[in-house]
Design a protein around this motif. Sequence first.
Motif, PDB file in Angstrom:
ATOM      1  N   ASP A 137      38.751 -90.811 -37.298  1.00  0.00           N
ATOM      2  CA  ASP A 137      39.661 -90.309 -36.273  1.00  0.00           C
ATOM      3  C   ASP A 137      40.739 -91.327 -35.899  1.00  0.00           C
ATOM      4  OD1 ASP A 137      40.848 -89.187 -34.123  1.00  0.00           O
ATOM      5  OD2 ASP A 137      39.057 -88.972 -32.902  1.00  0.00           O
ATOM      6  N   TRP A 138      40.311 -92.440 -35.335  1.00  0.00           N
ATOM      7  CA  TRP A 138      41.296 -93.419 -34.863  1.00  0.00           C
ATOM      8  C   TRP A 138      41.928 -94.188 -36.010  1.00  0.00           C
ATOM      9  CZ3 TRP A 138      40.267 -96.283 -29.663  1.00  0.00           C
ATOM     10  CH2 TRP A 138      40.147 -95.325 -28.641  1.00  0.00           C
ATOM     11  N   LEU A 139      41.178 -94.379 -37.089  1.00  0.00           N
ATOM     12  CA  LEU A 139      41.754 -95.123 -38.210  1.00  0.00           C
ATOM     13  C   LEU A 139      42.947 -94.374 -38.790  1.00  0.00           C
ATOM     14  CD1 LEU A 139      38.390 -96.193 -39.845  1.00  0.00           C
ATOM     15  CD2 LEU A 139      40.040 -97.696 -38.797  1.00  0.00           C
ATOM     16  N   GLU A 140      42.823 -93.042 -38.893  1.00  0.00           N
ATOM     17  CA  GLU A 140      43.945 -92.261 -39.402  1.00  0.00           C
ATOM     18  C   GLU A 140      45.102 -92.254 -38.410  1.00  0.00           C
ATOM     19  OE1 GLU A 140      42.427 -88.443 -40.463  1.00  0.00           O
ATOM     20  OE2 GLU A 140      41.740 -89.153 -42.417  1.00  0.00           O
ATOM     21  N   ARG A 141      44.760 -92.190 -37.126  1.00  0.00           N
ATOM     22  CA  ARG A 141      45.836 -92.229 -36.135  1.00  0.00           C
ATOM     23  C   ARG A 141      46.588 -93.549 -36.211  1.00  0.00           C
ATOM     24  NH1 ARG A 141      43.784 -90.757 -30.259  1.00  0.00           N
ATOM     25  NH2 ARG A 141      45.886 -91.355 -29.696  1.00  0.00           N
ATOM     26  N   GLU A 142      45.869 -94.628 -36.473  1.00  0.00           N
ATOM     27  CA  GLU A 142      46.543 -95.926 -36.544  1.00  0.00           C
ATOM     28  C   GLU A 142      47.463 -95.981 -37.756  1.00  0.00           C
ATOM     29  OE1 GLU A 142      44.102 -99.340 -37.018  1.00  0.00           O
ATOM     30  OE2 GLU A 142      45.760-100.683 -36.578  1.00  0.00           O
ATOM     31  N   VAL A 143      47.002 -95.463 -38.896  1.00  0.00           N
ATOM     32  CA  VAL A 143      47.855 -95.458 -40.086  1.00  0.00           C
ATOM     33  C   VAL A 143      49.093 -94.611 -39.835  1.00  0.00           C
ATOM     34  CG1 VAL A 143      47.973 -94.697 -42.472  1.00  0.00           C
ATOM     35  CG2 VAL A 143      46.011 -95.968 -41.683  1.00  0.00           C
ATOM     36  N   TYR A 144      48.909 -93.497 -39.150  1.00  0.00           N
ATOM     37  CA  TYR A 144      50.064 -92.656 -38.809  1.00  0.00           C
ATOM     38  C   TYR A 144      51.031 -93.414 -37.905  1.00  0.00           C
ATOM     39  CZ  TYR A 144      52.751 -89.231 -36.229  1.00  0.00           C
ATOM     40  OH  TYR A 144      53.768 -88.569 -35.628  1.00  0.00           O
ATOM     41  N   ASP A 145      50.464 -94.136 -36.936  1.00  0.00           N
ATOM     42  CA  ASP A 145      51.285 -94.854 -35.973  1.00  0.00           C
ATOM     43  C   ASP A 145      52.079 -95.964 -36.650  1.00  0.00           C
ATOM     44  OD1 ASP A 145      52.321 -95.770 -33.657  1.00  0.00           O
ATOM     45  OD2 ASP A 145      50.449 -96.401 -32.759  1.00  0.00           O
ATOM     46  N   MET A 146      51.447 -96.656 -37.585  1.00  0.00           N
ATOM     47  CA  MET A 146      52.059 -97.844 -38.162  1.00  0.00           C
ATOM     48  C   MET A 146      52.911 -97.536 -39.394  1.00  0.00           C
ATOM     49  SD  MET A 146      51.333-100.491 -36.473  1.00  0.00           S
ATOM     50  CE  MET A 146      50.639-100.380 -34.857  1.00  0.00           C
ATOM     51  N   PHE A 147      52.552 -96.481 -40.140  1.00  0.00           N
ATOM     52  CA  PHE A 147      53.250 -96.215 -41.396  1.00  0.00           C
ATOM     53  C   PHE A 147      53.910 -94.840 -41.442  1.00  0.00           C
ATOM     54  CE2 PHE A 147      50.196 -99.442 -42.479  1.00  0.00           C
ATOM     55  CZ  PHE A 147      50.915-100.287 -43.292  1.00  0.00           C
ATOM     56  N   GLY A 148      53.557 -93.968 -40.542  1.00  0.00           N
ATOM     57  CA  GLY A 148      54.131 -92.637 -40.580  1.00  0.00           C
ATOM     58  C   GLY A 148      53.545 -91.747 -41.654  1.00  0.00           C
TER      59      GLY A 148
END
Lengths: 167, 197, 407
Positions: free
Chosen positions: A110-121
């Motif tokens: 959950d949060w790991l994917e959100r972080e990748v989205y946040d940092m890399f789009g």
Amino acid sequence: MDHRSTLSVLRSQLGEQAFVTSEFRDNFRIEVPAERVLDALLALKDQAGFDMLAELTAVDYLHYPNARDRYGVVYCLLNTTTGERVFVKTFVNDPDPCLPSVFPLWKGADWLEREVYDMFGIVFEGHPDLRRILLPEGFRSYPLRKDYPLRGRLERHNFPVIPRAES
Amino acid sequence: MAVRPNENFLITQLDWLANFVRANSLWPMPFATACCGIELMATASSRYDLARFGSEAIRFSPRQCDLMIVAGRVVMKMVPVMQRIWLQMPEPKWCISMGACASSGGVFDTYAVVQGIDRFIPVDVYVPGCPPRPEQLIRAVLDIQEKVKRQGTLLGREFEERKAPERPRPLALELAPSEKIVAPGSVRTATQEWDVN
Amino acid sequence: MPLQEVESFVGEETADKDFLYTLNFGPQHPATHTTLRLILTLDGETVIRAVPDIGYLHSGFEKLGEDLDFNQYVTIVDRMNYISPIANEIAWHHVVEKLLGIEITPRCRYIRTIMAEIARISDHLLNVGTAALDLGAFTAFLYAFYQREKCYDIYETAAGQRFHPSYTRVGGLMADVTDDWIRKVRDFVVGFPKAHSDISKLLNKNRIFMDRTQGIGVLSREDAINLSVTGPLARASGVVRDLRKDEPYLAYSELDFQVVCAKEGDCYARYMVRMGEMLESLKIIQQAIENLPSGPVNVDIEGKAVIPDKSATYRSIEGLIQHFELIMTNRQWKVPVEEVYGANETANGELGFYIVADGTGRAYRARTRPPSFIHFAIFPYLIEGHLISDVPAILGSLNIIAAELDR
């Protein structure tokens, strides 16, 4: 660490040609094209016993030597019974980098994917709540992309000033 | 015939008394974000014992405090929170910027970290170090005490009715809504978005 | 935790929407100890749902890691988990050395092991102390902080800085330890069990502490694995996994210790696991300090990996050249164009680094696998259905460090 049983599971599920393996130090890596990555992860989880998603991250290969694709996404899977680790790697490209979400498989994603989205789009389709997690809602860039400067684009100083006389 | 002290004389003396009392009973509000916060805890606990200098009454509510100790780096998302807390504190109030990160950004010269909180709120004493030793923080508290005793609150605003709103002012530049960085998130949150107008 | 509208979330029979209200918890709140924010939806005093909101300390560590070289970045990883900084350094250089293929000397391995275990003790001490503080027990906090000061003294004697030592370097350490350091470690080993038993006596059978932690925030074994939980949290839920045993690094394979586990998975079990781990760590320190090998602390200078010491730099031409080569940004180490992941068992769990190297002396990408980040993601699952007074108890047992959470 012996990875033969894992490889045989992958061969039977994806076919011989669908993936490339490599090894460096003790890291055993499996490269899968982006459209097969969910199949590969599903097979690894259900049939090879990789019950923990230890790590999920992305890399921007913009200036990397001999890179062909823009973004690489890495899943580190761990079998908690045998202690075996594999790294599943896949590549996505601009203009709209997109991967299927693995949240249905491992809730830890959950949060790991959100972080990748946040940092890399990189968008994870099927994620229940894909919002920015670390940066403010109004932030519009993806800071870990290589074309974003280290010191930012002056977002850090765009705030009102409170002088002594007004506080 | 009794000597009638003039107005000026009397006020000076009261000031002296008030400053003496204020200086020796500072109530810190720890705005502890990062590593310096742990050193702040170490300062308040057994070995260093901040209570020896009359500042042990650490309160986490800004309404009760008169000394804000900003311990640790302050990042984009935190600036509006810090400003709001600063505005919520009653007059007279002072601020210590503890550590290199709060004072100047320190080693974190990156897109997210504010390069010194004094860009956005007034600061009285800066403490260098990453993080500062507890002795340095105690020295800073003593410096604040000296400052309070010497100059007190020059403007005496604590006796006036409060006019400033308890929230940061709108942004200096007029920006499109999409460019504003609104800190406590807006997605169904407990606080409302800042009223920009 | 998916964010949904309240209407769709609440069953028809449970509560009317009007009875629910939202409580903002943080980002500046004494019970969080750090900067994190929770948005709690309450039905009376029961927490129906919690939505964590993080990023109040996001300072771009990983972007900085792409800008600094392998030795410089150690000062930044120090500031990541700031209650056991040296464990981060050891983890970072463990992965860098894995990438470069450097085998460190036995003396360095032992010193790093001792430092990592002292860091684990100081981390657990702070966690136990503040968790008790949040539940109203102030004395344990003071006992714990007094012992932490001794840990600081040990760092300070070795590295000169009491809080962020920045002690490790690629292929070795900043400096060898002194006899004074060995004496201080021995004193600590002798003195610590007394403090440990004092804290145990205060809390282990404390009625209030037990009532507020037993059966609170239960994490089952399956959930712990599915949610990627590692470290003491996973071990308290019955996941018998410890990287020190499963993927041995440093000197752990040569030392005798046990992995502390529990089955219950509640806050009390986590507390007990941490208390048990401190004693095991002490056992490791004791063995390591008694068997501390002699010899050099840095790898051989021929390997061209370590910065030579000052006398070699100033007095010999080889030393000067090597110093120069390692400092020049276009020379530095011989780095393969490869990617590597490595992890250490730190006090909070599996702290991993994923380094992508492009042949230069700085990482192309320096990803951290932060245990606090992954552990905070489970908070909404743990708090559901508990009372609002259980929020500090569960937060305290998770040991969330904001700088590691947000990086």
